[in-house]
Design an enzyme around this catalytic site. Structure first.
Site, PDB file in Angstrom:
ATOM      1  N   GLU A 173       0.829  -1.210   0.000  1.00  0.00           N
ATOM      2  CA  GLU A 173       0.000   0.000   0.000  1.00  0.00           C
ATOM      3  C   GLU A 173       0.868   1.266   0.000  1.00  0.00           C
ATOM      4  O   GLU A 173       1.845   1.359   0.724  1.00  0.00           O
ATOM      5  CB  GLU A 173      -0.906  -0.003   1.235  1.00  0.00           C
ATOM      6  CG  GLU A 173      -1.879   1.171   1.265  1.00  0.00           C
ATOM      7  CD  GLU A 173      -2.739   1.191   2.527  1.00  0.00           C
ATOM      8  OE1 GLU A 173      -3.764   1.889   2.518  1.00  0.00           O
ATOM      9  OE2 GLU A 173      -2.379   0.511   3.516  1.00  0.00           O
ATOM     10  N   LYS A 216     -10.204   2.429  -2.221  1.00  0.00           N
ATOM     11  CA  LYS A 216     -10.367   1.860  -0.878  1.00  0.00           C
ATOM     12  C   LYS A 216     -11.697   2.287  -0.269  1.00  0.00           C
ATOM     13  O   LYS A 216     -12.006   3.478  -0.175  1.00  0.00           O
ATOM     14  CB  LYS A 216      -9.203   2.316  -0.007  1.00  0.00           C
ATOM     15  CG  LYS A 216      -9.132   1.686   1.375  1.00  0.00           C
ATOM     16  CD  LYS A 216      -7.832   2.123   2.047  1.00  0.00           C
ATOM     17  CE  LYS A 216      -7.658   1.532   3.435  1.00  0.00           C
ATOM     18  NZ  LYS A 216      -6.344   1.895   4.018  1.00  0.00           N
ATOM     19  N   CYS A 271      -5.796  -2.816   2.422  1.00  0.00           N
ATOM     20  CA  CYS A 271      -5.504  -2.720   3.857  1.00  0.00           C
ATOM     21  C   CYS A 271      -6.738  -2.846   4.748  1.00  0.00           C
ATOM     22  O   CYS A 271      -7.186  -3.960   4.985  1.00  0.00           O
ATOM     23  CB  CYS A 271      -4.737  -1.429   4.142  1.00  0.00           C
ATOM     24  SG  CYS A 271      -3.841  -1.464   5.723  1.00  0.00           S
TER      25      CYS A 271
END
Length: 291
Positions: free
Chosen positions: A40, A113, A150
């Protein structure tokens, strides 16, 4: 299929980080990787330890400099490449965005995300607008990739929706580590939980999971904490949750891992979770909480 995984420690020198990444990507390709996955926000330090408006200058458009630079490399090497970038979509509108580059260097697709954390040393809500592209796998020449980022990795719903839309792999670029005030026992619990929940996604969906974390220590620019020690431990789990590869916690590591995508079909025949799901009784999942 052979997958290259790059677990890297970063510095404040973006140019040097990118050059190191390029060398490591080339190494993976030389070892036969068809797909390479990066961690990331791989171009620089994890800047979300503080809230600083000047750091929005780190963001870039998509397509932009990184997709061009890495796209040229993907084309040269003939690989599919998963990037993780700080996207500048418009003035005052930014995302934490994964981009998948095809073997010809073009953009196969992107994922913004969806779950954005806001915890001490992880002040991501200050920087990132939650994604609006949904949980859509990205079709590539090596398969249909379910790319998440994540904090998304803690949510079984995200993994399930990717699997239900035909993802053949679940991929998680990650930046996660320990804050120094936690006890050794607490640190161990955190790491174990992180690994366990993602292995659970592999089992529940009959898919390989690829989690790529960064390593190394990054100081807190504000001096309020002792920074983050990223815990590495990148891993690949098979469709029964079995470890295919697990990286060390504190070393930069580059490996090419071979996976057998056909195993997903066999495992789903043995363990037909999709057949037995009670979709008639799951409407409560769309509620925030059930009293």
């Amino acid at each position: 299929m052979k997958v290259g995984i790059i677990q890297q420690a970063n510095s404040c020198d973006v140019t040097a980080n990118i050059e190191k990444l390029k060398k490591n990507i080339i190494r993976c390709a030389e070892e036969g990787a068809e797909l390479v996955v990066l961690q990331e926000l791989h171009n620089g330090l994890y800047f979300c330890q503080t809230e600083d408006t000047s750091l929005f200058d780190l963001a870039e458009p998509i397509p932009g400099p990184s997709t061009y630079t890495f796209g040229e490399l993907a084309k040269e090497l003939g690989i599919v490449l998963v990037l993780s970038l700080f996207e500048r979509r418009a003035p005052g509108l930014y995302h934490n965005t994964a981009v998948v580059l095809e073997k010809d260097g073009t953009i196969a697709g992107k994922y913004r995300k969806m779950h954005i954390p806001d915890d001490p040393a992880y002040y991501e809500k200050f920087y990132f607008t939650p994604g609006d592209l949904g949980f859509e796998p990205i079709q590539t020449s090596v398969g249909k990739l379910g790319v998440l980022v994540c904090w998304d990795q803690w949510y079984p719903e995200a993994a399930r929706l990717m699997a239900m839309k035909g993802a053949e792999l679940l991929i998680y670029p990650t930046a996660i580590g320990w804050e120094s005030s936690d006890t050794p026992e607490e640190k161990e619990r955190q790491l174990d939980a992180w690994i366990t929940v993602q292995r659970g996604h592999a089992v529940a969906n009959g898919l390989h999971v690829i989690a790529v974390n960064r390593t190394g220590h990054e100081p807190d620019p504000s001096g309020q904490t002792h920074g983050i020690q990223f815990w590495g431990n990148s891993f690949v789990a098979g469709p029964q949750g079995e470890f295919i590869a697990q990286f060390p916690p504190d070393e930069e590591t580059i490996r090419v891992i071979e996976i057998d995508k056909a195993r997903s079909e066999n495992v789903r025949r043995w363990w037909p979770f999709f057949r037995d799901r009670r979709i008639d009784a799951f409407e409560g999942l769309t509620s925030r909480f059930l009293e």
